[in-house]
Design an enzyme around this catalytic site. Structure first.
Site, PDB file in Angstrom:
ATOM      1  N   ASN A   1     107.999  63.870  16.135  1.00  0.00           N
ATOM      2  CA  ASN A   1     107.788  65.251  15.693  1.00  0.00           C
ATOM      3  C   ASN A   1     106.586  65.234  14.759  1.00  0.00           C
ATOM      4  O   ASN A   1     106.684  64.761  13.628  1.00  0.00           O
ATOM      5  CB  ASN A   1     109.045  65.747  14.968  1.00  0.00           C
ATOM      6  CG  ASN A   1     108.839  67.098  14.302  1.00  0.00           C
ATOM      7  OD1 ASN A   1     107.857  67.797  14.578  1.00  0.00           O
ATOM      8  ND2 ASN A   1     109.771  67.466  13.432  1.00  0.00           N
TER       9      ASN A   1
ATOM     10  N   LYS B   1     105.114  67.733  13.487  1.00  0.00           N
ATOM     11  CA  LYS B   1     105.094  68.860  12.535  1.00  0.00           C
ATOM     12  C   LYS B   1     103.695  69.503  12.551  1.00  0.00           C
ATOM     13  O   LYS B   1     103.086  69.585  13.619  1.00  0.00           O
ATOM     14  CB  LYS B   1     105.525  68.381  11.147  1.00  0.00           C
ATOM     15  CG  LYS B   1     106.851  67.599  11.218  1.00  0.00           C
ATOM     16  CD  LYS B   1     107.482  67.331   9.897  1.00  0.00           C
ATOM     17  CE  LYS B   1     108.768  66.540  10.120  1.00  0.00           C
ATOM     18  NZ  LYS B   1     109.553  66.363   8.893  1.00  0.00           N
TER      19      LYS B   1
ATOM     20  N   HIS C   1     115.010  72.825  13.884  1.00  0.00           N
ATOM     21  CA  HIS C   1     114.677  71.786  12.905  1.00  0.00           C
ATOM     22  C   HIS C   1     114.970  72.337  11.502  1.00  0.00           C
ATOM     23  O   HIS C   1     114.791  73.529  11.234  1.00  0.00           O
ATOM     24  CB  HIS C   1     113.200  71.401  13.023  1.00  0.00           C
ATOM     25  CG  HIS C   1     112.858  70.217  12.179  1.00  0.00           C
ATOM     26  ND1 HIS C   1     112.610  70.331  10.827  1.00  0.00           N
ATOM     27  CD2 HIS C   1     112.760  68.905  12.475  1.00  0.00           C
ATOM     28  CE1 HIS C   1     112.362  69.132  10.332  1.00  0.00           C
ATOM     29  NE2 HIS C   1     112.454  68.245  11.310  1.00  0.00           N
TER      30      HIS C   1
ATOM     31  N   GLU D   1     113.437  72.285   8.816  1.00  0.00           N
ATOM     32  CA  GLU D   1     112.341  72.991   8.149  1.00  0.00           C
ATOM     33  C   GLU D   1     112.260  74.438   8.630  1.00  0.00           C
ATOM     34  O   GLU D   1     111.913  75.340   7.861  1.00  0.00           O
ATOM     35  CB  GLU D   1     111.022  72.232   8.375  1.00  0.00           C
ATOM     36  CG  GLU D   1     110.975  70.976   7.515  1.00  0.00           C
ATOM     37  CD  GLU D   1     110.164  69.831   8.092  1.00  0.00           C
ATOM     38  OE1 GLU D   1     109.334  70.044   8.991  1.00  0.00           O
ATOM     39  OE2 GLU D   1     110.384  68.686   7.639  1.00  0.00           O
TER      40      GLU D   1
ATOM     41  N   GLU E   1     120.046  65.174  11.710  1.00  0.00           N
ATOM     42  CA  GLU E   1     119.047  64.855  10.698  1.00  0.00           C
ATOM     43  C   GLU E   1     119.523  65.343   9.333  1.00  0.00           C
ATOM     44  O   GLU E   1     119.352  66.533   9.008  1.00  0.00           O
ATOM     45  CB  GLU E   1     117.718  65.551  11.023  1.00  0.00           C
ATOM     46  CG  GLU E   1     117.108  65.140  12.343  1.00  0.00           C
ATOM     47  CD  GLU E   1     115.622  65.441  12.357  1.00  0.00           C
ATOM     48  OE1 GLU E   1     114.837  64.498  12.449  1.00  0.00           O
ATOM     49  OE2 GLU E   1     115.243  66.619  12.251  1.00  0.00           O
TER      50      GLU E   1
ATOM     51  N   GLY F   1     111.724  62.804   5.517  1.00  0.00           N
ATOM     52  CA  GLY F   1     110.476  62.668   4.768  1.00  0.00           C
ATOM     53  C   GLY F   1     110.645  62.091   3.376  1.00  0.00           C
ATOM     54  O   GLY F   1     109.729  62.155   2.558  1.00  0.00           O
TER      55      GLY F   1
ATOM     56  N   SER G   1     113.538  59.684   8.183  1.00  0.00           N
ATOM     57  CA  SER G   1     112.897  58.458   7.697  1.00  0.00           C
ATOM     58  C   SER G   1     113.127  57.247   8.598  1.00  0.00           C
ATOM     59  O   SER G   1     113.237  56.115   8.123  1.00  0.00           O
ATOM     60  CB  SER G   1     113.340  58.156   6.258  1.00  0.00           C
ATOM     61  OG  SER G   1     112.969  59.212   5.400  1.00  0.00           O
TER      62      SER G   1
ATOM     63  N   GLY H   1     109.630  61.619  12.429  1.00  0.00           N
ATOM     64  CA  GLY H   1     108.556  62.441  11.887  1.00  0.00           C
ATOM     65  C   GLY H   1     107.337  61.603  11.537  1.00  0.00           C
ATOM     66  O   GLY H   1     106.534  61.233  12.391  1.00  0.00           O
TER      67      GLY H   1
HETATM   68  P1  PGA Z   1     110.755  61.906   8.974  1.00  0.00           P
HETATM   69  O1  PGA Z   1     110.991  63.322   9.692  1.00  0.00           O
HETATM   70  O2  PGA Z   1     110.946  60.845  10.029  1.00  0.00           O
HETATM   71  O3  PGA Z   1     109.358  61.970   8.468  1.00  0.00           O
HETATM   72  O4  PGA Z   1     111.782  61.798   7.918  1.00  0.00           O
HETATM   73  C1  PGA Z   1     111.998  63.493  10.650  1.00  0.00           C
HETATM   74  C2  PGA Z   1     112.022  64.913  11.149  1.00  0.00           C
HETATM   75  O5  PGA Z   1     111.796  65.826  10.349  1.00  0.00           O
HETATM   76  O6  PGA Z   1     112.288  65.158  12.331  1.00  0.00           O
END
Ligand code: PGA
Length: 250
Positions: free
Chosen positions: A10, A12, A92, A94, A161, A167, A206, A227
């Site tokens: 992803n 983003k 997601h 976010e 998640e 993140g 992560s 991500g």
């Molecule tokens: P991250 O993001 O691997 O950077 O933690 C995962 C995601 O938001 O899908």
């Protein structure tokens, strides 16, 4: 149909500096992989990424529930497909948080994605507060009940998640991941027994080269939504390789 593992990236709102040569190794790894490798990229980059990485599933990160209409700024699932997408994220965290998307919104997007012939990764996950209150299982299963389309198929993928792991460099412990993935699998068996073996459940938050293999060894973890580590081949390829190694063992 038995579920295949999936490693999905992803990007983003990142990736303008992507270089096709950089991602060449990921595309090559996906060639013979017993896992599906996907990258959900900014919509403006779908066409270029699909051309540069034909062995990957290239996808979008969101779609509207309608196929067309007076929805300034949105994109329909058909539009993503026309650009070369074969998969899309829905819900997601976010988007749930920053764009105030509800479970019902996410369900509408998922239905639209399936109708357009896309696979859809439906994202769920609890906040730190919900986990500290010990309500994480009920919360996530409730999100699933509200977000999953009524008609399930192997084109639906679930990504668990935990918001506090996205993140942040923090990953859930193996016990936490095992508990949640098992709860989701048992729940799926209850609501759609005919699909209990066909719906993949990904872990996200992560995931990186260091922790991927241990996460994939956990029962009911069928891959990852990645991500930050998906932005460059040097960090994404080891995650894909860990998925390939685990799939070969199953
Ligand atoms: P991250 O993001 O691997 O950077 O933690 C995962 C995601 O938001 O899908």
């Amino acid at each position: 149909m038995i579920k295949r593992m999936m490693i999905a990236g992803n990007w983003k709102m990142n990736g303008r500096d992507f270089a096709a040569e950089d991602m060449h190794a990921v595309n090559e790894a996906a060639h013979t992989a017993p896992v599906d490798v996907a990258l959900c990229v900014p919509a403006t980059m779908i066409r270029d990424c699909a051309a540069a990485m034909p062995r990957l599933r290239i996808g979008g990160q969101d779609c509207h529930a309608a196929s067309s209409g007076a929805f300034t700024g949105w994109l329909s699932a058909e539009m993503l497909r026309d650009a070369g997408a074969s998969i899309v994220l829905a819900g997601h965290s976010e988007r749930r948080t920053l764009a105030c998307e509800t479970d019902a919104d996410v369900q509408g997007k998922a239905v639209a994605a399936l109708a357009a012939g896309l696979r859809v990764i439906i994202c769920v996950g609890e906040s730190a507060e919900v986990r500290e209150a010990g309500e994480h299982i009920a919360y996530v299963l409730g999100q699933l009940d509200g977000s999953l389309p009524d008609q399930l198929s192997e084109n639906v993928i679930i990504a668990y998640e935990p918001i506090w792991a996205i993140g942040t460099g923090k990953t859930a412990t193996p016990d936490d991941v095992a508990e949640m993935h098992s709860a989701i699998r048992v729940h799926l068996e209850g609501i759609a027994p005919e699909h209990q073996d066909s719906i993949a459940i990904l872990y996200g938050g992560s995931v990186n080269a260091t922790n991927a293999a241990a996460l994939f060894a956990i029962p009911d973890v069928d891959g990852a939504l990645v991500g930050g580590a998906s932005l460059k081949a040097e960090s994404f390829l080891p995650v894909v390789a860990a998925g390939i190694a685990e799939a070969a063992n199953r």
